[in-house]
Each structure stands twice: as C-alpha cells, then as structure tokens.
Design an enzyme around this catalytic site. Structure first.
Site, PDB file in Angstrom:
ATOM      1  CG  ASP A  12      -1.838  -1.595   1.127  1.00  7.76           C
ATOM      2  OD1 ASP A  12      -2.082  -2.204   0.607  1.00  7.76           O
ATOM      3  OD2 ASP A  12      -2.802  -1.594   2.069  1.00  7.76           O
ATOM      4  CG  ASP A  54      -6.804   0.101   1.915  1.00  2.00           C
ATOM      5  OD1 ASP A  54      -7.293  -1.050   2.399  1.00  2.00           O
ATOM      6  OD2 ASP A  54      -6.919   1.057   2.456  1.00  2.00           O
ATOM      7  CG  HIS A  56     -11.028   1.239   0.340  1.00  2.00           C
ATOM      8  ND1 HIS A  56     -11.743   0.066   0.809  1.00  2.00           N
ATOM      9  CD2 HIS A  56     -10.743   1.721   1.476  1.00  2.00           C
ATOM     10  CE1 HIS A  56     -10.307  -0.159   1.732  1.00  2.00           C
ATOM     11  NE2 HIS A  56      -9.405   0.499   2.214  1.00  2.00           N
ATOM     12  CB  SER A  62     -12.795   0.258   6.625  1.00  2.00           C
ATOM     13  OG  SER A  62     -12.309   1.561   5.650  1.00  2.00           O
ATOM     14  CG  HIS A  73      -8.368   5.002   3.533  1.00  2.00           C
ATOM     15  ND1 HIS A  73      -9.364   4.750   4.731  1.00  2.00           N
ATOM     16  CD2 HIS A  73      -8.059   4.366   3.404  1.00  2.00           C
ATOM     17  CE1 HIS A  73      -9.551   3.897   4.733  1.00  2.00           C
ATOM     18  NE2 HIS A  73      -8.187   2.892   4.260  1.00  2.00           N
ATOM     19  CE  LYS A  98      -3.212  -3.932   1.411  1.00  2.00           C
ATOM     20  NZ  LYS A  98      -5.022  -2.960   2.236  1.00  2.00           N
ATOM     21  CD  GLU A 105     -10.319  -2.656   6.330  1.00  4.77           C
ATOM     22  OE1 GLU A 105     -10.593  -2.660   5.305  1.00  4.77           O
ATOM     23  OE2 GLU A 105     -10.198  -1.962   7.040  1.00  4.77           O
ATOM     24  CB  ALA A 133       0.079   1.830   8.413  1.00 12.27           C
ATOM     25  CB  CYS A 137      -2.179  -3.020   5.200  1.00  8.88           C
ATOM     26  SG  CYS A 137      -3.766  -2.731   4.998  1.00  8.88           S
TER      27      CYS A 137
HETATM   28  C1  VGL Z   1      -4.241   0.686   6.018  1.00  9.57           C
HETATM   29  C2  VGL Z   1      -5.378   1.437   7.747  1.00  9.57           C
HETATM   30  C3  VGL Z   1      -7.277   1.381   6.408  1.00  9.57           C
HETATM   31  C4  VGL Z   1      -3.130  -0.422   5.692  1.00  9.57           C
HETATM   32  C5  VGL Z   1      -5.831  -0.011   5.198  1.00  9.57           C
HETATM   33  O1  VGL Z   1      -2.920  -0.093   4.621  1.00  9.57           O
HETATM   34  O2  VGL Z   1      -1.901  -0.309   7.333  1.00  9.57           O
HETATM   35  N1  VGL Z   1      -4.880   0.987   7.300  1.00  9.57           N
HETATM   36  N2  VGL Z   1      -7.133   1.030   5.553  1.00  9.57           N
HETATM   37 ZN    ZN Z   2      -8.073   0.325   3.569  1.00 11.92          ZN
END
Ligand code: VGL
Ligand code: ZN
Length: 189
Positions: A12, A54, A56, A62, A73, A98, A105, A133, A137
């Site tokens: 990500d 990510d 969405h 989420s 996001h 994903k 989620e 992060a 993830c």
């Molecule tokens: C993530 C929070 C929500 C990540 C993704 O990529 O770590 N964190 N969606």
């Molecule tokens: Zn996310």
C-alpha cells in the site's frame, strides 16, 4: 539477499498513506529510499515484485460515514489511491488490490486475493515485506505469510507505523518477531 525463491511485497505505498494524504503515516516519506532500493534489487535479479493497494469503494465499511474506524481513504480511481509518485516502479510488477467491496475489510493482502496460491505456484519460499502501515496492512501481510508457510522478512527501514496509540509500532514489531518474522535493517543488498 535477495536469493532465488524470494518475492518482494510492497504494501500500500499510496498517496493517502503519506503525509498530506487522507490517512497519513507520520514520517511515511522515510520509507521511500529503502523501498526504491528493494524495487531496484529485485528487478535487477529478475525476482517477482508485488505492489498492493487498498482499493475501496466510496461507501466502504471501514469509513467513519459507514460507522467504521477510518476517514475516507484510498477510494478506487481517486488521486489518493494512486501509488506515491516518488516510488520508482519497474516496468514489470504485479498489483494486488484488496478490500474492494463495500462490506469487506481486509488488512491482509492474502485475504480474499488468492495471493498465497499464486506465490506457491511460482515456487516462492520467502517474502520480503515493506510498505505502510506497520500495525495494519504490513502486520497482517507478515503474519499471513507465515501462516501460509512462507518465510517472511520485514525491511524495518521500509515501513513506518501510524501510532494511533503511542508504542503501537514497537508492540507490532515484538509480535511479528514472536511469530517468526525476521526483521532486517537497511536495504536488501
Ligand atoms: C490500512 C488502515 C486502513 C493500511 C488500510 O494499509 O495499513 N490501514 N486501511
Ligand atoms: Zn483501507
């Protein structure tokens, strides 16, 4: 490193997870040199590179508007969902997306994607992980890689934590070590 049967998983590295984005990881820019070095080395070695996103829908579960924990996001197709422009992506790499449907989620790149079967089919034995992060993830990718029977090595300089609570990053590293994930300092060369 790397060696035969390694694959690189860059988790990500999207605009929204960098400073200025919708769900920023403080100091996210610090990962760029290590991630770029890893991309270069794996590309030169002809080893598989997987970059995840990510991805969405606008009404993802989420998001706070839907009762979830996060601000909106990485909405598919928006500027915030793009790979960060400082990333030096090679000509050939695979993309895994994903959490692409409203009701699901998925922090892990292995959840609902079939990635483990693809990697096994390519005779991959070890997955080198970096990206954002750390506590979400990246953590989920490392733990699922181990559960799926791969070795996993985290490039510590190629990841940063969100730190929703102070100390989350360090606690995650301890958890990953205990699960058998190797933690490696410096670029993979
Ligand atoms: C993530 C929070 C929500 C990540 C993704 O990529 O770590 N964190 N969606
Ligand atoms: Zn996310």
């Amino acid at each position: 490193m790397p060696r035969a049967h390694d694959a690189l998983l860059v988790v990500d590295p999207q605009v929204d997870f960098f400073p200025g984005g919708a769900l920023p990881v403080a100091d996210g820019h610090a990962i760029v040199p290590t991630v770029n070095a890893a991309l270069r080395v794996f590309s030169q070695a002809g080893l598989p590179i997987i970059v995840t996103r990510d991805w969405h829908p606008a009404d993802h579960c989420s998001f706070t508007a839907q009762g979830g924990p996060w601000p909106e996001h990485c909405v598919k197709g928006t500027a915030g969902a793009e790979f960060h422009p400082e990333l030096e992506l090679p000509s050939i790499f695979a993309v895994v997306q994903k959490a692409t449907t409203p009701d699901m989620e998925a922090y892990s790149d292995f959840e609902g994607t079939g990635l483990d079967d693809v990697l096994r089919g390519m005779r991959i034995e070890r997955i080198i992980v970096c990206g954002l992060a750390l506590e979400y993830c990246v953590r989920a990718a490392c733990l699922d890689a181990i559960k799926a029977g791969f070795e996993a090595t985290l490039l510590i300089d190629g990841t940063r934590a969100v730190e929703v609570a102070p100390g989350d990053g360090d606690r995650t590293l301890e958890e990953l070590r205990a699960a058998g994930v190797k933690i490696r300092k410096g670029p993979p060369e």
